[in-house]
Design a protein around this motif. Sequence first.
Motif, PDB file in Angstrom:
ATOM      1  N   ALA A  40      57.171 -71.703  54.936  1.00  0.00           N
ATOM      2  CA  ALA A  40      56.830 -71.300  53.967  1.00  0.00           C
ATOM      3  C   ALA A  40      55.298 -71.805  53.999  1.00  0.00           C
ATOM      4  O   ALA A  40      54.650 -71.559  52.636  1.00  0.00           O
ATOM      5  CB  ALA A  40      57.661 -71.762  52.671  1.00  0.00           C
ATOM      6  N   VAL A  41      54.922 -72.952  54.345  1.00  0.00           N
ATOM      7  CA  VAL A  41      53.707 -73.328  53.973  1.00  0.00           C
ATOM      8  C   VAL A  41      52.540 -72.839  54.985  1.00  0.00           C
ATOM      9  O   VAL A  41      52.610 -72.618  56.281  1.00  0.00           O
ATOM     10  CB  VAL A  41      53.655 -74.951  54.536  1.00  0.00           C
ATOM     11  N   ARG A  42      51.307 -72.570  54.213  1.00  0.00           N
ATOM     12  CA  ARG A  42      50.140 -71.925  54.831  1.00  0.00           C
ATOM     13  C   ARG A  42      49.076 -73.130  54.877  1.00  0.00           C
ATOM     14  O   ARG A  42      49.031 -73.769  53.788  1.00  0.00           O
ATOM     15  CB  ARG A  42      49.702 -70.817  54.352  1.00  0.00           C
ATOM     16  N   THR A  43      48.451 -73.191  55.815  1.00  0.00           N
ATOM     17  CA  THR A  43      47.240 -74.104  55.734  1.00  0.00           C
ATOM     18  C   THR A  43      46.090 -73.526  56.428  1.00  0.00           C
ATOM     19  O   THR A  43      46.120 -72.327  57.149  1.00  0.00           O
ATOM     20  CB  THR A  43      47.183 -75.315  56.733  1.00  0.00           C
ATOM     21  N   TRP A  44      44.675 -73.924  55.942  1.00  0.00           N
ATOM     22  CA  TRP A  44      43.372 -73.447  56.374  1.00  0.00           C
ATOM     23  C   TRP A  44      42.623 -74.584  56.817  1.00  0.00           C
ATOM     24  O   TRP A  44      42.531 -75.788  56.225  1.00  0.00           O
ATOM     25  CB  TRP A  44      42.810 -72.687  55.184  1.00  0.00           C
ATOM     26  N   ARG A  45      41.804 -74.504  57.840  1.00  0.00           N
ATOM     27  CA  ARG A  45      40.949 -75.457  58.190  1.00  0.00           C
ATOM     28  C   ARG A  45      39.555 -75.214  58.494  1.00  0.00           C
ATOM     29  O   ARG A  45      39.220 -74.118  58.463  1.00  0.00           O
ATOM     30  CB  ARG A  45      41.465 -75.904  59.844  1.00  0.00           C
ATOM     31  N   LEU A  55      51.976 -72.991  49.537  1.00  0.00           N
ATOM     32  CA  LEU A  55      53.418 -72.791  49.783  1.00  0.00           C
ATOM     33  C   LEU A  55      53.793 -71.584  49.085  1.00  0.00           C
ATOM     34  O   LEU A  55      53.746 -71.174  47.914  1.00  0.00           O
ATOM     35  CB  LEU A  55      54.038 -73.928  48.751  1.00  0.00           C
ATOM     36  N   LEU A  56      54.556 -70.737  50.020  1.00  0.00           N
ATOM     37  CA  LEU A  56      55.025 -69.320  49.695  1.00  0.00           C
ATOM     38  C   LEU A  56      56.287 -69.741  48.888  1.00  0.00           C
ATOM     39  O   LEU A  56      57.296 -69.810  49.519  1.00  0.00           O
ATOM     40  CB  LEU A  56      55.268 -68.617  51.005  1.00  0.00           C
ATOM     41  N   ASP A  57      56.437 -69.451  47.650  1.00  0.00           N
ATOM     42  CA  ASP A  57      57.534 -70.065  46.932  1.00  0.00           C
ATOM     43  C   ASP A  57      58.303 -68.565  46.560  1.00  0.00           C
ATOM     44  O   ASP A  57      58.222 -68.175  45.450  1.00  0.00           O
ATOM     45  CB  ASP A  57      57.134 -70.569  45.839  1.00  0.00           C
ATOM     46  N   GLY A  58      59.018 -68.008  47.435  1.00  0.00           N
ATOM     47  CA  GLY A  58      59.780 -66.692  47.315  1.00  0.00           C
ATOM     48  C   GLY A  58      58.755 -65.823  48.072  1.00  0.00           C
ATOM     49  O   GLY A  58      57.660 -66.144  48.494  1.00  0.00           O
ATOM     50  N   GLU A  59      58.904 -64.700  47.834  1.00  0.00           N
ATOM     51  CA  GLU A  59      58.230 -63.621  48.432  1.00  0.00           C
ATOM     52  C   GLU A  59      56.820 -63.145  48.105  1.00  0.00           C
ATOM     53  O   GLU A  59      55.925 -62.735  48.795  1.00  0.00           O
ATOM     54  CB  GLU A  59      59.097 -62.415  48.855  1.00  0.00           C
ATOM     55  N   ASP A  60      56.982 -63.483  46.747  1.00  0.00           N
ATOM     56  CA  ASP A  60      55.560 -62.848  46.015  1.00  0.00           C
ATOM     57  C   ASP A  60      54.897 -64.022  45.414  1.00  0.00           C
ATOM     58  O   ASP A  60      53.788 -63.449  44.608  1.00  0.00           O
ATOM     59  CB  ASP A  60      56.207 -61.811  44.893  1.00  0.00           C
ATOM     60  N   VAL A  97      51.991 -59.323  43.495  1.00  0.00           N
ATOM     61  CA  VAL A  97      52.178 -60.565  43.881  1.00  0.00           C
ATOM     62  C   VAL A  97      51.323 -61.707  43.006  1.00  0.00           C
ATOM     63  O   VAL A  97      50.449 -61.328  42.221  1.00  0.00           O
ATOM     64  CB  VAL A  97      51.504 -60.824  45.200  1.00  0.00           C
ATOM     65  N   TYR A  98      51.629 -62.838  43.258  1.00  0.00           N
ATOM     66  CA  TYR A  98      50.860 -63.780  42.342  1.00  0.00           C
ATOM     67  C   TYR A  98      50.559 -65.206  43.061  1.00  0.00           C
ATOM     68  O   TYR A  98      50.907 -65.338  44.368  1.00  0.00           O
ATOM     69  CB  TYR A  98      52.089 -64.277  41.468  1.00  0.00           C
ATOM     70  N   VAL A  99      49.311 -65.557  42.562  1.00  0.00           N
ATOM     71  CA  VAL A  99      48.746 -66.844  43.050  1.00  0.00           C
ATOM     72  C   VAL A  99      48.612 -67.890  42.258  1.00  0.00           C
ATOM     73  O   VAL A  99      47.932 -67.742  41.015  1.00  0.00           O
ATOM     74  CB  VAL A  99      47.534 -66.513  43.932  1.00  0.00           C
ATOM     75  N   GLU A 100      49.221 -69.026  42.587  1.00  0.00           N
ATOM     76  CA  GLU A 100      48.665 -70.310  41.579  1.00  0.00           C
ATOM     77  C   GLU A 100      47.800 -71.032  42.175  1.00  0.00           C
ATOM     78  O   GLU A 100      47.963 -71.496  43.144  1.00  0.00           O
ATOM     79  CB  GLU A 100      50.122 -71.072  41.421  1.00  0.00           C
TER      80      GLU A 100
END
Length: 275
Positions: A40-45, A55-60, A97-100
């Motif tokens: 569920a965790v995504r990172t960018w470098r 953190l993908l907290d659920g599908e959307d 979809v949603y982004v926090e």
Amino acid sequence: MLEEAVRALREWQHDDEPFQLHPGDVGWYWRFGAEATAAAVRTWRTDGRIVAVGLLDGEDLLRFTIAPDARGDDALALRLADDICDPERGVLPAGTVYVESPRGTRFQELMFERGWQSDVPWTPLRRDLAAPVPDSGVRVEVIGPDRADVHAGVIRASFEKSTFTGERWHAMASGSPHADARCLVAFDDGEAAAAITVWSAGTGRPGLVEPMGVHRDHRGKGLGKAITLAGAAALRELGSSSALVCTPSSNAGAVATYRAAGFAALPEVHDQRRG
């Protein structure tokens, strides 16, 4: 990668920063297990350094933050927006979809420019922990592995759709963020009646409340305030500079409970929504 992401989130927590993704959010998600959390965790470098964590907290819903010194970086903001807006890149699916993300970043500006909208308001709240926290006035116990079912049972009885169990408590406790966390339960006439988990990000950094709940059979007795005070006191013992929480602005009862426990409301925040 997961441990590196948690370390980055710890380093980015400061009292003068906007409300943002906290290592405690990852710690609470860990109830689903280490493998699910890593997925569920995504990172960018940039140049090998992590500069953004999601953190993908659920599908959307992607809960997301950026390194404080990179929030005005145009090139990074463009890369992030491209990745998150394009379903083929695998960050978020097509559709609504949603982004926090933290307020005031170039990334947020780009998302609005691409047609994303503000969603419903949330209220972040903060309690300074420089001074001692008043006693909660009720019996409160720290919950360890041998009483996981007690804590989990109160959380299930506090939230209608909760799937939290003793087994998931143990999964949560196996994660590295839990080393700096405390689970507490307040008792009402001998019955477990309110519960909280608080997460430290390290000495001198803000800690997080996630979650806090009062058993449906014990409401209206001030136990929400009491367990929140106990959680704030636990964070102070862990060295946190402040205690943070965020709740939907529409949940007037929760906002009132946190205010009663000495939290001050910060400016409202909004997720960004596509569709």
